[in-house]
Enzyme design. Structure first.
Site, PDB file in Angstrom:
ATOM      1  N   ASN A   8      -5.317   6.348  -0.824  1.00  0.00           N
ATOM      2  CA  ASN A   8      -6.027   7.626  -0.975  1.00  0.00           C
ATOM      3  C   ASN A   8      -6.544   7.681  -2.409  1.00  0.00           C
ATOM      4  O   ASN A   8      -5.789   7.933  -3.334  1.00  0.00           O
ATOM      5  CB  ASN A   8      -5.031   8.766  -0.691  1.00  0.00           C
ATOM      6  CG  ASN A   8      -5.644  10.136  -0.917  1.00  0.00           C
ATOM      7  OD1 ASN A   8      -6.842  10.265  -1.165  1.00  0.00           O
ATOM      8  ND2 ASN A   8      -4.801  11.162  -0.823  1.00  0.00           N
ATOM      9  N   LYS A  10      -8.535   9.740  -3.726  1.00  0.00           N
ATOM     10  CA  LYS A  10      -8.714  11.128  -4.218  1.00  0.00           C
ATOM     11  C   LYS A  10     -10.037  11.260  -4.972  1.00  0.00           C
ATOM     12  O   LYS A  10     -11.024  10.597  -4.624  1.00  0.00           O
ATOM     13  CB  LYS A  10      -7.506  11.553  -5.065  1.00  0.00           C
ATOM     14  CG  LYS A  10      -6.179  11.341  -4.320  1.00  0.00           C
ATOM     15  CD  LYS A  10      -5.000  12.015  -4.956  1.00  0.00           C
ATOM     16  CE  LYS A  10      -3.746  11.734  -4.139  1.00  0.00           C
ATOM     17  NZ  LYS A  10      -2.566  12.416  -4.645  1.00  0.00           N
ATOM     18  N   HIS A  94      -3.853  17.264   3.698  1.00  0.00           N
ATOM     19  CA  HIS A  94      -3.142  16.813   2.498  1.00  0.00           C
ATOM     20  C   HIS A  94      -2.696  18.055   1.720  1.00  0.00           C
ATOM     21  O   HIS A  94      -3.386  19.074   1.725  1.00  0.00           O
ATOM     22  CB  HIS A  94      -4.075  15.947   1.644  1.00  0.00           C
ATOM     23  CG  HIS A  94      -3.364  15.238   0.530  1.00  0.00           C
ATOM     24  ND1 HIS A  94      -2.971  15.884  -0.616  1.00  0.00           N
ATOM     25  CD2 HIS A  94      -2.963  13.955   0.411  1.00  0.00           C
ATOM     26  CE1 HIS A  94      -2.352  15.013  -1.400  1.00  0.00           C
ATOM     27  NE2 HIS A  94      -2.324  13.838  -0.800  1.00  0.00           N
ATOM     28  N   GLU A  96      -2.870  18.665  -1.278  1.00  0.00           N
ATOM     29  CA  GLU A  96      -3.871  19.085  -2.272  1.00  0.00           C
ATOM     30  C   GLU A  96      -4.956  19.927  -1.625  1.00  0.00           C
ATOM     31  O   GLU A  96      -5.699  20.630  -2.325  1.00  0.00           O
ATOM     32  CB  GLU A  96      -4.434  17.842  -2.997  1.00  0.00           C
ATOM     33  CG  GLU A  96      -3.387  17.297  -3.973  1.00  0.00           C
ATOM     34  CD  GLU A  96      -3.515  15.823  -4.300  1.00  0.00           C
ATOM     35  OE1 GLU A  96      -4.540  15.207  -3.985  1.00  0.00           O
ATOM     36  OE2 GLU A  96      -2.536  15.271  -4.868  1.00  0.00           O
ATOM     37  N   GLU A 161       4.633  13.552   3.324  1.00  0.00           N
ATOM     38  CA  GLU A 161       4.453  13.500   1.874  1.00  0.00           C
ATOM     39  C   GLU A 161       5.094  14.722   1.236  1.00  0.00           C
ATOM     40  O   GLU A 161       4.489  15.793   1.205  1.00  0.00           O
ATOM     41  CB  GLU A 161       2.958  13.507   1.524  1.00  0.00           C
ATOM     42  CG  GLU A 161       2.188  12.336   2.050  1.00  0.00           C
ATOM     43  CD  GLU A 161       0.935  12.078   1.220  1.00  0.00           C
ATOM     44  OE1 GLU A 161       0.801  10.973   0.706  1.00  0.00           O
ATOM     45  OE2 GLU A 161       0.126  13.009   1.065  1.00  0.00           O
ATOM     46  N   GLY A 167       2.406  12.016  -7.014  1.00  0.00           N
ATOM     47  CA  GLY A 167       1.952  11.847  -8.390  1.00  0.00           C
ATOM     48  C   GLY A 167       3.023  12.098  -9.443  1.00  0.00           C
ATOM     49  O   GLY A 167       2.729  12.142 -10.627  1.00  0.00           O
ATOM     50  N   SER A 206       4.380   8.818  -4.560  1.00  0.00           N
ATOM     51  CA  SER A 206       4.879   7.893  -5.582  1.00  0.00           C
ATOM     52  C   SER A 206       5.332   6.541  -5.029  1.00  0.00           C
ATOM     53  O   SER A 206       6.309   5.962  -5.518  1.00  0.00           O
ATOM     54  CB  SER A 206       6.000   8.551  -6.413  1.00  0.00           C
ATOM     55  OG  SER A 206       5.485   9.662  -7.133  1.00  0.00           O
TER      56      SER A 206
HETATM   57  P1  PGA Z   1       0.764   9.293  -5.117  1.00  0.00           P
HETATM   58  O1  PGA Z   1      -0.111  10.164  -4.061  1.00  0.00           O
HETATM   59  O2  PGA Z   1       0.973   7.954  -4.486  1.00  0.00           O
HETATM   60  O3  PGA Z   1      -0.098   9.231  -6.351  1.00  0.00           O
HETATM   61  O4  PGA Z   1       2.042  10.034  -5.311  1.00  0.00           O
HETATM   62  C1  PGA Z   1       0.119  10.092  -2.684  1.00  0.00           C
HETATM   63  C2  PGA Z   1      -0.814  11.025  -1.959  1.00  0.00           C
HETATM   64  O5  PGA Z   1      -1.100  12.116  -2.443  1.00  0.00           O
HETATM   65  O6  PGA Z   1      -1.304  10.685  -0.851  1.00  0.00           O
END
Ligand code: PGA
Length: 246
Positions: A8, A10, A94, A96, A161, A167, A206
């Protein structure tokens, strides 16, 4: 079932050339990988990345879509437009978007239906916040998201997630990941019947080359949704290679 490692990207500032170079290196590395690979760039990069990936085993996905098939929705993109751009997957719900854009389970459900109608495979994200986990409510929250974010005809991928792991460099314990993935599998079997056994459950939050083998070895973990570590082809491919050690 074959493991799926999904990147992803982003809204990270890869630049047009950087996105193409990343896609090219993933494509080259994919030859020696024994799992399914998917990359999900931002909208403007879908078409150029699609041409880099054409004829390869690396699939292309988008990060969101609008629930309607078409219409006066300034700034939005329909699932059919994504399919025409070369995408075969779309990430939906997601955190976000759920938290950053106030997306409800009902909206995610409408997007899932739109994605399916356009022939895309939806990847529906679920996961609790840290406060919810600390309050012992992780299963309740995830269970509610699972029952409200898609219908009984769902044929896609689920990504668990935990919001607090995204992150942050932190991951839940292996015991906690295995427990909630087992819970998600049981819910899918309850809701979708035998078909629920064949759907892939990804862990996200992560994931890195260092922890991938341990996470991918867990019961009912059928792949990973990778954010930060998918921006470096070497890390993304190392995560995919960890499937062999899992
Ligand atoms: P990350 O993000 O691997 O940077 O923690 C995962 C995601 O948001 O899909």
């Amino acid at each position: 079932m074959r493991t799926l490692i999904a990147g992803n990207w982003k809204m990270n500032a890869l630049g047009g050339a950087g996105a193409l170079a990343l896609a090219r290196t993933v494509r080259e590395g994919a030859a020696e990988i024994f799992c399914d690979l998917l990359v999900c760039p931002a909208y403007p990069q879908l078409v150029p990345v699609a041409s880099v990936l054409a004829g390869s085993a690396v699939a292309l996905g988008a990060q969101d879509c609008h629930p309607e098939a078409e219409g006066p929705f300034t700034g939005d993109v329909s699932a059919l437009m994504l399919a025409e751009a070369g995408a075969s997957y779309v990430i939906l719900g997601h955190s976000e978007r759920r938290l950053g854009h106030g997306e409800s389970d009902e909206l995610v459900r409408a997007k899932v239906a739109a994605a399916a109608a356009a022939g895309l495979t939806p990847i529906v994200c679920v996961g609790e916040t840290e406060a919810e986990r600390l309050a012992g409510r992780a299963e309740e929250v995830v269970g509610h998201q699972l029952s409200a974010s898609f219908g009984a005809d769902f044929a896609g991928v689920i990504a668990y997630e935990p919001v607090w792991a995204i992150g942050s460099g932190r991951t839940p314990s292996s015991t906690d990941v295995a427990a909630i993935h087992g819970f998600i599998r049981r819910m899918l079997l309850d809701r979708l019947g035998a078909r629920g056994a064949g759907l892939r459950l990804l862990y996200g939050g992560s994931v890195k080359p260092q922890n991938a083998a341990e996470l991918l070895a867990l019961s009912e973990v059928n792949g990973a949704l990778v954010g930060g570590a998918s921006l470096k082809a070497a890390d993304f491919l190392a995560i995919a290679r960890a499937v062999l050690r899992a």
